[in-house]
Motif scaffolding. Sequence first.
Motif, PDB file in Angstrom:
ATOM      1  N   ARG A  24       0.859  -1.185   0.000  1.00  0.00           N
ATOM      2  CA  ARG A  24       0.000   0.000   0.000  1.00  0.00           C
ATOM      3  C   ARG A  24       0.894   1.233   0.000  1.00  0.00           C
ATOM      4  O   ARG A  24       2.055   1.151   0.390  1.00  0.00           O
ATOM      5  CB  ARG A  24      -0.840  -0.028   1.283  1.00  0.00           C
ATOM      6  CG  ARG A  24      -2.006   0.902   1.245  1.00  0.00           C
ATOM      7  CD  ARG A  24      -2.662   1.105   2.592  1.00  0.00           C
ATOM      8  NE  ARG A  24      -1.751   1.220   3.675  1.00  0.00           N
ATOM      9  CZ  ARG A  24      -1.861   0.522   4.797  1.00  0.00           C
ATOM     10  NH1 ARG A  24      -2.833  -0.328   4.958  1.00  0.00           N
ATOM     11  NH2 ARG A  24      -0.996   0.699   5.753  1.00  0.00           N
TER      12      ARG A  24
ATOM     13  N   TRP B  27       6.891  -5.910   7.020  1.00  0.00           N
ATOM     14  CA  TRP B  27       5.547  -5.557   7.493  1.00  0.00           C
ATOM     15  C   TRP B  27       4.880  -6.766   8.159  1.00  0.00           C
ATOM     16  O   TRP B  27       4.315  -6.663   9.242  1.00  0.00           O
ATOM     17  CB  TRP B  27       4.706  -5.061   6.311  1.00  0.00           C
ATOM     18  CG  TRP B  27       3.244  -5.111   6.586  1.00  0.00           C
ATOM     19  CD1 TRP B  27       2.520  -4.224   7.324  1.00  0.00           C
ATOM     20  CD2 TRP B  27       2.329  -6.138   6.178  1.00  0.00           C
ATOM     21  NE1 TRP B  27       1.208  -4.621   7.389  1.00  0.00           N
ATOM     22  CE2 TRP B  27       1.064  -5.800   6.692  1.00  0.00           C
ATOM     23  CE3 TRP B  27       2.467  -7.303   5.423  1.00  0.00           C
ATOM     24  CZ2 TRP B  27      -0.062  -6.587   6.487  1.00  0.00           C
ATOM     25  CZ3 TRP B  27       1.347  -8.080   5.215  1.00  0.00           C
ATOM     26  CH2 TRP B  27       0.107  -7.722   5.734  1.00  0.00           C
TER      27      TRP B  27
ATOM     28  N   ARG C  46      -3.519   0.110  -3.403  1.00  0.00           N
ATOM     29  CA  ARG C  46      -2.776  -1.156  -3.505  1.00  0.00           C
ATOM     30  C   ARG C  46      -1.911  -1.138  -4.764  1.00  0.00           C
ATOM     31  O   ARG C  46      -2.281  -0.527  -5.775  1.00  0.00           O
ATOM     32  CB  ARG C  46      -3.713  -2.362  -3.617  1.00  0.00           C
ATOM     33  CG  ARG C  46      -4.484  -2.733  -2.359  1.00  0.00           C
ATOM     34  CD  ARG C  46      -3.606  -3.290  -1.245  1.00  0.00           C
ATOM     35  NE  ARG C  46      -4.404  -3.722  -0.115  1.00  0.00           N
ATOM     36  CZ  ARG C  46      -4.809  -2.932   0.880  1.00  0.00           C
ATOM     37  NH1 ARG C  46      -4.484  -1.659   0.885  1.00  0.00           N
ATOM     38  NH2 ARG C  46      -5.529  -3.425   1.874  1.00  0.00           N
TER      39      ARG C  46
ATOM     40  N   PRO D 266     -14.723   1.172   5.292  1.00  0.00           N
ATOM     41  CA  PRO D 266     -14.064   2.240   6.058  1.00  0.00           C
ATOM     42  C   PRO D 266     -12.762   1.794   6.732  1.00  0.00           C
ATOM     43  O   PRO D 266     -11.907   2.628   7.021  1.00  0.00           O
ATOM     44  CB  PRO D 266     -15.117   2.631   7.099  1.00  0.00           C
ATOM     45  CG  PRO D 266     -16.044   1.485   7.180  1.00  0.00           C
ATOM     46  CD  PRO D 266     -16.042   0.834   5.838  1.00  0.00           C
TER      47      PRO D 266
ATOM     48  N   HIS E  17      -9.616  -3.574   3.652  1.00  0.00           N
ATOM     49  CA  HIS E  17     -10.027  -4.949   3.420  1.00  0.00           C
ATOM     50  C   HIS E  17      -8.802  -5.844   3.359  1.00  0.00           C
ATOM     51  O   HIS E  17      -7.729  -5.436   2.940  1.00  0.00           O
ATOM     52  CB  HIS E  17     -10.797  -5.028   2.085  1.00  0.00           C
ATOM     53  CG  HIS E  17     -11.379  -6.381   1.831  1.00  0.00           C
ATOM     54  ND1 HIS E  17     -12.492  -6.849   2.480  1.00  0.00           N
ATOM     55  CD2 HIS E  17     -10.984  -7.379   1.002  1.00  0.00           C
ATOM     56  CE1 HIS E  17     -12.774  -8.068   2.061  1.00  0.00           C
ATOM     57  NE2 HIS E  17     -11.860  -8.407   1.152  1.00  0.00           N
TER      58      HIS E  17
ATOM     59  N   ARG F 100      -4.269  -6.498   4.952  1.00  0.00           N
ATOM     60  CA  ARG F 100      -3.670  -5.183   5.241  1.00  0.00           C
ATOM     61  C   ARG F 100      -4.686  -4.176   5.764  1.00  0.00           C
ATOM     62  O   ARG F 100      -4.440  -2.969   5.774  1.00  0.00           O
ATOM     63  CB  ARG F 100      -3.050  -4.631   3.964  1.00  0.00           C
ATOM     64  CG  ARG F 100      -1.574  -4.624   4.101  1.00  0.00           C
ATOM     65  CD  ARG F 100      -0.625  -3.858   3.687  1.00  0.00           C
ATOM     66  NE  ARG F 100       0.086  -3.126   4.715  1.00  0.00           N
ATOM     67  CZ  ARG F 100       1.272  -2.652   4.543  1.00  0.00           C
ATOM     68  NH1 ARG F 100       1.892  -2.849   3.430  1.00  0.00           N
ATOM     69  NH2 ARG F 100       1.862  -1.963   5.499  1.00  0.00           N
TER      70      ARG F 100
ATOM     71  N   CYS G 237      -7.258  -2.299   8.571  1.00  0.00           N
ATOM     72  CA  CYS G 237      -6.885  -1.547   9.782  1.00  0.00           C
ATOM     73  C   CYS G 237      -6.583  -2.460  10.965  1.00  0.00           C
ATOM     74  O   CYS G 237      -7.390  -3.305  11.349  1.00  0.00           O
ATOM     75  CB  CYS G 237      -8.028  -0.604  10.142  1.00  0.00           C
ATOM     76  SG  CYS G 237      -7.726   0.311  11.646  1.00  0.00           S
TER      77      CYS G 237
END
Length: 591
Positions: free
Chosen positions: A187, A216, A469, A531, A534, A537, A539
């Motif tokens: 991202r 990550w 992405r 929001p 998805h 990755r 939230c």
Amino acid sequence: MIHCLMRSTFVTRYLSLQVYETCFYRSTTKLADTLAANEERKCVPLNTNDIITATVAQSHAIPAMSATVTSSKAMPLLETVNPEIAIEDFEISASKIVPLGHVDKTPLPFEEIPGPMILKLWEKYWRYVPLLGRLSWNRNVTPIKYLFDEYGCIVRINGPFVNDIVMIHRPEHIAEVFKQESELPVRSGIDILQHYRLNHRKYRSAGPFSLQGLEWLEVKEKVDRPLHETISNYIGKLNSVCGELVNKIRNIRNRQDEVPTNFHQDLTAWGMECFYVMMFNKHLGFLDSSKSTSETTKVIDALITAHMYMSRCETGFQVWRFFETPFAKKLFAACDILDEIIGKYIRQAQNKLQASSLSKQEKSPNAEKNFSLLEKMMIQGIHSDDIAILLMDMIILGVQAVINCEAFLLYFLARNPRIQKRLYDEIISVLPKTDKTTVIKESLENMPYLKACIKESLRLRPAFPYLTRLLSSAISLHGYTIPKGTFVIMANQITSQREENFEDPGKYQPERWLKQNEYASNPYQEYSCLPFGHGIRSCLGKDMAEMQMMLLTAKLVREFTIEYDYADIRSRFLMVNVPNKSLRFRFLDRN
Ligand code: HEM
């Protein structure tokens, strides 16, 4: 003089293109490295805000069009009006018109996707230098919507200095992007924060928003479990922080029961106290001015400053790429303060864990239960640099997101008294007024309408208007082949406000989330409103954010009738969507 300044800015910018090119390539190298080694296309993702800012400014003509229409109609806007663009004549493009009956189903080449050319973008870019006051700092999704209105549901930005960027908003297209997602999705990050960490602080990585690949994944895997465990352990403490805000509201209201215009700052104090409680297991007194310490003031000031200057550095001209601008200096100074405070807690936790000979205790689940989230992350063996960066990202972006999403939620409830009444009835049925017992996880699970109110508010005012992405494999969208390595911007705020995805999209109707059967037949419905993002990755703080919002809203609606008497509150984009007006709510005691 202004003329000279404009000219010199433009010339400087023009001459800087070569340097810029180098910068773009440098900033992308990390992203590109995370793709397969034999990647054919090297993508150069511009900073998302930069793209959005810049693309509005470019000429609207598309080369090799098969049809053009000249129009002087005003630009349709979602939230704000930009007269600069509205009055401009422009050419509306049309992608190739294929006669009916001869529809060729072979995928069209990528190059045929309509969109502005990045080279043209530079021609007009200088006119939008925010310093010259043409375009405000806080633009939101308006420019993106403008591009869709101009070029259709899939827009390509291309040119010699950046490789290909594609913007989409249809749920079925968003679903395709997520379907191809690899185990290590890439991202876009926030360039100025990346710069701060790697160049200014000399950290070993740029943080979870910017970290990519295995680096990550390692941090994510270690953070996920402690994060989820801690949330339920801290529900009681978080609830009492919400109680403090209720008390504060009682003290700061005027004779009309209205809170002062700086109520947003009280919400910030609430957000920070919740963060401190969960992260450091520490109650600092952000909401109690009699107890406020130099640390509470320092943190709130630094957070507000960092937020403001991060947004200023990220949008418009990114002059900080060439030298440390005054805005960048202010941002770095604010980040230094936050970093210093975070560092203090990391050292304290290290000392505590050493002193309590952690290696034995960590095997006992009961002993672990009392550790703060920070201590749990340290037990997982996450590098202290990575923890420091993660915490700062969580404060600057995560805490800010919760505060502003809560502000919008209260606004929608204040504006919709019937919805607020229904919510009150639900809250009272689960937590009767006489009931002195504390809220437990199950109490919140029994409040579907509260969840629906939050979801509906996030649909209309998501914290982040788009998701991004880098494609790890080629996909087909809208009849075009989109190659691997293309950077995709998914305009989820636009998606969730389109009539074809939601009936009466502009209306605040939490009920729509209770009638899930209506949507069951649509396989793409879940991609209409994302929001929290998805996939793997998405939230990391979703549960934490939802828990905080549920606790505070339940407490406020249980105690007060919330009203709002002024003009509509819309959003403006300061890296996170924030209210564009003061939160002058009335909090009337319920009998
Ligand atoms: C209502 C509040 C919040 C909203 C709407 C929100 C939304 C988002 C979104 C849209 C993303 C990008 C997801 C994607 O690309 O698929 C994200 C990422 C992230 N969020 Fe949140 N967020 C919120 C609160 C928080 C909080 C409270 C925290 C932590 C304290 C947090 C931590 C993170 C982190 C660490 C990431 C990066 C995850 C990764 O790259 O693996 N967020 N958030």
